[in-house]
Write a protein that holds these residues in place. Sequence first.
Motif, PDB file in Angstrom:
ATOM      1  N   TRP A   9     -29.140  20.821 -24.087  1.00 55.50           N
ATOM      2  CA  TRP A   9     -29.342  20.922 -22.639  1.00 55.50           C
ATOM      3  C   TRP A   9     -30.036  19.643 -22.186  1.00 55.50           C
ATOM      4  O   TRP A   9     -30.986  19.186 -22.822  1.00 55.50           O
ATOM      5  CB  TRP A   9     -30.195  22.142 -22.312  1.00 55.50           C
ATOM      6  N   VAL A  46     -27.694  32.121 -20.481  1.00 55.87           N
ATOM      7  CA  VAL A  46     -27.719  30.966 -21.399  1.00 55.87           C
ATOM      8  C   VAL A  46     -26.725  31.214 -22.534  1.00 55.87           C
ATOM      9  O   VAL A  46     -25.928  30.341 -22.881  1.00 55.87           O
ATOM     10  CB  VAL A  46     -29.144  30.700 -21.939  1.00 55.87           C
ATOM     11  N   GLU A  74     -31.822  34.857 -20.808  1.00 55.31           N
ATOM     12  CA  GLU A  74     -31.192  34.720 -22.123  1.00 55.31           C
ATOM     13  C   GLU A  74     -29.705  35.040 -22.102  1.00 55.31           C
ATOM     14  O   GLU A  74     -28.903  34.378 -22.763  1.00 55.31           O
ATOM     15  CB  GLU A  74     -31.902  35.624 -23.144  1.00 55.31           C
ATOM     16  N   VAL A 121     -24.834  20.708 -20.323  1.00 52.50           N
ATOM     17  CA  VAL A 121     -24.950  21.345 -21.635  1.00 52.50           C
ATOM     18  C   VAL A 121     -23.810  20.797 -22.468  1.00 52.50           C
ATOM     19  O   VAL A 121     -22.653  20.828 -22.051  1.00 52.50           O
ATOM     20  CB  VAL A 121     -24.837  22.886 -21.564  1.00 52.50           C
ATOM     21  N   LYS A 152     -33.444  27.435 -18.130  1.00 58.11           N
ATOM     22  CA  LYS A 152     -33.137  28.548 -19.028  1.00 58.11           C
ATOM     23  C   LYS A 152     -33.856  29.826 -18.598  1.00 58.11           C
ATOM     24  O   LYS A 152     -33.273  30.915 -18.663  1.00 58.11           O
ATOM     25  CB  LYS A 152     -33.497  28.192 -20.472  1.00 58.11           C
ATOM     26  N   ASP A 153     -35.099  29.705 -18.153  1.00 60.29           N
ATOM     27  CA  ASP A 153     -35.842  30.877 -17.672  1.00 60.29           C
ATOM     28  C   ASP A 153     -35.172  31.474 -16.440  1.00 60.29           C
ATOM     29  O   ASP A 153     -35.058  32.688 -16.318  1.00 60.29           O
ATOM     30  CB  ASP A 153     -37.296  30.530 -17.357  1.00 60.29           C
ATOM     31  N   GLU A 179     -23.289  29.021 -23.437  1.00 57.27           N
ATOM     32  CA  GLU A 179     -23.072  28.458 -24.769  1.00 57.27           C
ATOM     33  C   GLU A 179     -21.847  29.089 -25.435  1.00 57.27           C
ATOM     34  O   GLU A 179     -21.095  28.400 -26.132  1.00 57.27           O
ATOM     35  CB  GLU A 179     -24.341  28.610 -25.614  1.00 57.27           C
ATOM     36  N   TYR A 214     -27.943  19.889 -14.264  1.00 57.90           N
ATOM     37  CA  TYR A 214     -28.077  19.918 -15.725  1.00 57.90           C
ATOM     38  C   TYR A 214     -26.710  19.775 -16.393  1.00 57.90           C
ATOM     39  O   TYR A 214     -25.668  20.005 -15.771  1.00 57.90           O
ATOM     40  CB  TYR A 214     -28.732  21.230 -16.171  1.00 57.90           C
ATOM     41  N   VAL A 222     -35.887  21.817 -18.505  1.00 60.26           N
ATOM     42  CA  VAL A 222     -34.873  22.609 -19.223  1.00 60.26           C
ATOM     43  C   VAL A 222     -35.367  24.047 -19.383  1.00 60.26           C
ATOM     44  O   VAL A 222     -34.604  25.006 -19.193  1.00 60.26           O
ATOM     45  CB  VAL A 222     -34.522  21.973 -20.585  1.00 60.26           C
TER      46      VAL A 222
END
Length: 104
Positions: free
Chosen positions: A8, A78, A75, A29, A70-71, A82, A27, A66
């Motif tokens: 990230w 994210v 989860e 990834v 993500k927060d 991915e 951002y 980052v």
Amino acid sequence: MPTTTFTWHIANMERETADGYVFTVHYTVSANDGTYSAGSYGSLGLERPEAGALIPFDQLTEDIVVAWVKDKFGEEKVAEIEAALQAQIDEQSAPTKASGTPWQ
């Protein structure tokens, strides 16, 4: 099977000049398994932190921002991002679709 590494990165941030409040984060990834790679780009809006919780702009690090991204996603999101990149890598390594003709 190779292990995929997800990275990230913060491409840019938009902020208020008066106090450095970052309101938008751009951002990227990237995913790489050593042979194949995939990537994505996105933007995320952030709410103003509570009084006294604002980190001065010049003290921000990429790791801090980052973590914010993500927060904010959580989860599950994210993992979804991915997983989508992993699916692209899987398709590159073992294609399920092709194009062309049977003659030359």
